[in-house]
Structures are given as structure tokens and as C-alpha cells.
Design a protein around this motif. Structure first.
Motif, PDB file in Angstrom:
ATOM      1  N   ALA A  82       0.986   4.250  -2.898  1.00 27.69           N
ATOM      2  CA  ALA A  82       0.132   5.255  -2.254  1.00 27.69           C
ATOM      3  C   ALA A  82      -0.202   6.436  -3.149  1.00 27.69           C
ATOM      4  O   ALA A  82      -1.273   7.028  -3.034  1.00 27.69           O
ATOM      5  N   PRO A 126       0.809  -1.228   0.000  1.00 27.12           N
ATOM      6  CA  PRO A 126       0.000   0.000   0.000  1.00 27.12           C
ATOM      7  C   PRO A 126       0.841   1.275   0.000  1.00 27.12           C
ATOM      8  O   PRO A 126       0.504   2.245  -0.704  1.00 27.12           O
ATOM      9  N   ASP A 147      -7.352  -3.665   1.747  1.00 25.90           N
ATOM     10  CA  ASP A 147      -7.774  -3.215   3.073  1.00 25.90           C
ATOM     11  C   ASP A 147      -7.501  -1.725   3.268  1.00 25.90           C
ATOM     12  O   ASP A 147      -8.231  -1.039   4.002  1.00 25.90           O
ATOM     13  N   SER A 148      -6.438  -1.234   2.616  1.00 24.33           N
ATOM     14  CA  SER A 148      -6.074   0.176   2.764  1.00 24.33           C
ATOM     15  C   SER A 148      -6.931   1.104   1.921  1.00 24.33           C
ATOM     16  O   SER A 148      -6.899   2.322   2.108  1.00 24.33           O
ATOM     17  N   ARG A 149      -7.686   0.524   0.997  1.00 24.42           N
ATOM     18  CA  ARG A 149      -8.502   1.333   0.085  1.00 24.42           C
ATOM     19  C   ARG A 149      -9.907   0.748   0.010  1.00 24.42           C
ATOM     20  O   ARG A 149     -10.244   0.043  -0.959  1.00 24.42           O
TER      21      ARG A 149
END
Length: 232
Positions: free
Chosen positions: A45, A41, A69-71
């Protein structure tokens, strides 16, 4: 047309065991592979990703999980055509054993003529993967515009074959290409030609340093079938 970020899955338990995993089930990321996936991620980024496309195999899905999960809301699509090469009866065998097989010389020197017993040909592997990329390029452009960026998470030999296609190289030259675990390769597609923007980028050059025995990565005689485990 879109820019494609090809991600090879993180280092797997098969990589560190010296096995040619192929499409064997339950081949997961090892500890280092999970760390590599966790860093993904941050490495991506700055990119406004339109979608993530993944091979159906567990090690690829594990690799993209931290990115997804980060987006929240970033869609995941499973694509069978970017699955690992079907190595057939070679799957699950030690690479050191396979080096003695007569077919290995063909895999290294004339891969367009190589077909794995009980599996697929390397030519067929490249054809299905190239078709998948062409189809996804068209779909991503239609849904997100010509400047979109998207990710495909796949496997070493598949990614090498896609790079060869982008560079206009015959498949017989694809063993000259190296992509380490969780490396990023970027290809910008246009109406008339693709452009290779990044190749096997890990952000880490430690693997190029001389080893304790005095050798280096450049000393390897043959390409790592399946992609290898990367730098020690």
C-alpha cells in the motif's frame, strides 16, 4: 534505476498436491493462495507502483488481480520471459517420484548443467529472466524515472535465479535461496550494482517453528524444485 518487487505467485493447487506444475494449464491458486493474493494490496500500500509485469500463467495473473483491482489504471504487462521454467517431461509429475530421478541430483548440486527432458535448461531459464528484468528496468526508468518501483510476478525457480544474479552468485548456488508462495523480494538496481533489500518476505515466521515431528524448515536436505508450498 528502478526498484523491482518480485512476487512469487500465491500457493497453488499443484503446490498442495505435491506436483511440479511447470507450464501446465489450469493450475489455479488454492484457498490459501487466494487469501495471500488478497493481502497483497495492503502489503504494498505504501509503494507508488509504476507497473505490474506478470508471467502469463493463471496462478500469477490470479495473484496480481487484487492488486490491480485496488489500483485502477495500474497497467498490467504479460511477459513470457518470466514464465515458469519449462520442466518438459517432468511437468505434472509428483515431486516424490522425481526425487528418484538421477537428474534431480544435478538439479540440486549443479543446476547450471541441468536440462529438463523435453524442456529447457536452468541456465536458459535464468538468462531469459535476467534479460527481461534488464529490459523492464530500462523501460520503467524511461517512462517513470529512476526512482520508480514496479512489480514482477513470477515463479520460485525464476525468482531464485534472479536473486542469484543480483547477488553475483553462480547459478550453482541458487538452491541455497528460498522464496515461499506470495513472498516479496525487493532488488534496487543501480548503474554499477544491484542491492538486495528484501528476500522472500512473507511477514510470517511461523514456518520456522519446530514441527510436530521435531524437525524444522532448516532440516530439509534438498531445495524444493519449483519453489514448494511454503509453511504448513
Amino acid at each position: 534505476m528502478p526498484t523491482l518487487i518480485l512476487v512469487r505467485h500465491g500457493r497453488s493447487t499443484a503446490n498442495t498436491s505435491g506436483l511440479l506444475a511447470g507450464r501446465m494449464p489450469n493450475v489455479a491458486l488454492d484457498e490459501r493462495g487466494l487469501t495471500q493474493a488478497g493481502a497483497l494490496p495492503g502489503r504494498l500500500a505504501e509503494l507508488p507502483l509504476a507497473a505490474v509485469v506478470s508471467s502469463p500463467l493463471e496462478r500469477c495473473r490470479e495473484t496480481v488481480r487484487p492488486l490491480l483491482d485496488s489500483r485502477p489504471g495500474l497497467p498490467l504487462h504479460i511477459e513470457e520471459r518470466v514464465n515458469e521454467c519449462d520442466y518438459g517431461l517432468w511437468s505434472g509429475r509428483k515431486l516424490t517420484e522425481l526425487n528418484d530421478e538421477p537428474l534431480m541430483e544435478v538439479v540440486q548440486q549443479h543446476p547450471s548443467a541441468a536440462a529438463f527432458p523435453g524442456g529447457e535448461s536452468m541456465r536458459g531459464m535464468q538468462a531469459r529472466a535476467v534479460d527481461a528484468v534488464r529490459d523492464w528496468n530500462a523501460r520503467i526508468e524511461e517512462e517513470h524515472g529512476a526512482e520508480a518501483v514496479y512489480v514482477i510476478c513470477s515463479h520460485g525457480d525464476v525468482i531464485k535465479s534472479l536473486v542469484a544474479d543480483a547477488l553475483g552468485l553462480h547459478l550453482d548456488h541458487f538452491q541455497r535461496i528460498s522464496v515461499e508462495p506470495c513472498s516479496l523480494t525487493a532488488i534496487r538496481y543501480t548503474r554499477l550494482r544491484p542491492y538486495l533489500l528484501r528476500l522472500g518476505d512473507t511477514g510470517d515466521f511461523a514456518g520456522l517453528a519446530p514441527r510436530e515431528d521435531g524437525s524444522s524448515a532448516a532440516d530439509a536436505r534438498d531445495a524444493a524444485v519449483g519453489g514448494g508450498a511454503g509453511a504448513p
